[in-house]
Scaffold this motif. Structure first.
Motif, PDB file in Angstrom:
ATOM      1  N   GLU A   1       1.183  -1.393   0.083  1.00 18.77           N
ATOM      2  CA  GLU A   1      -0.075  -0.210  -0.037  1.00 18.77           C
ATOM      3  C   GLU A   1       1.013   0.962  -0.010  1.00 18.77           C
ATOM      4  O   GLU A   1       0.480   2.156  -0.793  1.00 18.77           O
ATOM      5  CB  GLU A   1      -0.863   0.017   0.967  1.00 18.77           C
TER       6      GLU A   1
ATOM      7  N   THR B   1     -11.946  -7.657   3.795  1.00 15.58           N
ATOM      8  CA  THR B   1     -12.662  -5.854   3.753  1.00 15.58           C
ATOM      9  C   THR B   1     -11.267  -5.482   3.512  1.00 15.58           C
ATOM     10  O   THR B   1     -11.611  -4.221   2.327  1.00 15.58           O
ATOM     11  CB  THR B   1     -13.069  -5.513   5.334  1.00 15.58           C
ATOM     12  N   ARG B   2     -10.244  -5.375   3.849  1.00 18.22           N
ATOM     13  CA  ARG B   2      -9.219  -4.713   3.309  1.00 18.22           C
ATOM     14  C   ARG B   2      -8.683  -4.672   2.002  1.00 18.22           C
ATOM     15  O   ARG B   2      -9.016  -4.019   1.198  1.00 18.22           O
ATOM     16  CB  ARG B   2      -7.587  -5.025   4.293  1.00 18.22           C
TER      17      ARG B   2
ATOM     18  N   GLU C   1     -11.357  -5.362  -0.779  1.00 13.76           N
ATOM     19  CA  GLU C   1     -12.585  -5.005  -1.294  1.00 13.76           C
ATOM     20  C   GLU C   1     -12.204  -3.389  -1.098  1.00 13.76           C
ATOM     21  O   GLU C   1     -12.730  -2.527  -2.101  1.00 13.76           O
ATOM     22  CB  GLU C   1     -13.672  -5.259  -0.552  1.00 13.76           C
ATOM     23  N   ASN C   2     -12.312  -2.482   0.370  1.00 15.58           N
ATOM     24  CA  ASN C   2     -11.648  -1.332   0.404  1.00 15.58           C
ATOM     25  C   ASN C   2     -10.712  -0.652  -0.480  1.00 15.58           C
ATOM     26  O   ASN C   2     -10.428   0.758  -1.526  1.00 15.58           O
ATOM     27  CB  ASN C   2     -11.096  -1.021   2.004  1.00 15.58           C
TER      28      ASN C   2
ATOM     29  N   GLN D   1     -11.765  -0.503  -4.002  1.00 15.33           N
ATOM     30  CA  GLN D   1     -12.430   0.767  -4.688  1.00 15.33           C
ATOM     31  C   GLN D   1     -11.683   1.306  -4.853  1.00 15.33           C
ATOM     32  O   GLN D   1     -12.118   2.193  -5.427  1.00 15.33           O
ATOM     33  CB  GLN D   1     -13.284   0.633  -3.494  1.00 15.33           C
ATOM     34  N   SER D   2     -10.459   1.875  -4.399  1.00 16.51           N
ATOM     35  CA  SER D   2      -9.728   2.677  -4.007  1.00 16.51           C
ATOM     36  C   SER D   2      -8.976   2.801  -5.453  1.00 16.51           C
ATOM     37  O   SER D   2      -9.001   3.736  -5.945  1.00 16.51           O
ATOM     38  CB  SER D   2      -8.528   3.457  -3.102  1.00 16.51           C
TER      39      SER D   2
END
Length: 215
Positions: A57, A202-203, A205-206, A209-210
């Motif tokens: 990231e 969830t991480r 998926e986030n 989306q970003s």
């Protein structure tokens, strides 16, 4: 006293146990050992992918462009987030000429990549759930069998003294203890790793989306 102690040691109880109780003990010990192997493996896995995803990231947000980051990545990468990013980039490269519907389709591609990565992350967790739910009953079966042996010993010898029934009762309690010993760590680990898995999913998926928003 020493003789009594050795007589009721775990090893002594195992070798003196009935064949059925021996099989129960072997199954429970094997399940416990394999459960601990999975627990250690998953602990290391979540520690590794959380660290590697943090690093990726940082690279993602500090890169000049998604293309430049994609070119830096190796063909094989153990980080699930990097693999999701690669899947999205590869889809974009192949579908540049069809930009009108690319957003919806790339979202589907990223969702498929996330499912694939999470399947690897969650592998073997079902075994922990199975151990946690079944080993107490396997131990209980050994318990019932040991108590039945005790009653048979009483019937054969026509003697109700503790010396006659003690070995069977000891076998029964040993099977019960092993069942709980296998089940408790498996249930605790399954709950923890399932929670960790949901958080990591969830991480991803986030992140996806970003990534879609940026492109």
């Amino acid at each position: 006293m020493n003789f009594a102690a050795s007589n009721f040691s775990f090893i002594s109880l195992f070798f003196k146990a009935d064949l059925v109780v021996k099989l129960v003990i072997i199954i429970l010990i094997a399940a416990s050992i394999y459960s601990w192997a999975i627990i250690i493996e998953k602990y290391k896995l979540f520690k590794r992918i959380n660290g590697s995803s943090n690093f990726f990231e940082d690279q993602f947000w500090s890169s000049k462009s998604a293309d430049s980051l994609y070119k830096k990545l190796e063909d094989y990468n153990e980080d699930p987030m990097a693999n999701v990013f690669k899947a999205g980039m590869e889809f974009m490269i192949k579908n540049k000429s069809r930009a009108s519907s690319v957003q919806e389709r790339i979202q589907q591609a990223l969702s498929g990549a996330i499912d694939k990565e999470m399947e690897i992350v969650e592998k073997k967790l079902t075994f922990l759930a199975t151990v946690g739910s079944t080993t107490p009953f396997i131990g209980l079966f050994g318990t019932v069998w040991g108590i039945m042996n005790s009653f048979q010993s009483i019937a054969i010898s026509k003697n109700t003294s503790l010396a006659i029934v003690a070995p069977g009762i000891a076998e029964a309690l040993f099977a019960t203890a092993l069942g709980l010993l296998a089940a408790i760590p498996a249930v605790v680990a399954y709950n923890k790793f399932t929670s960790d898995s949901r958080k990591y999913s969830t991480r991803l998926e986030n992140f996806s989306q970003s990534f879609i928003s940026i492109i």
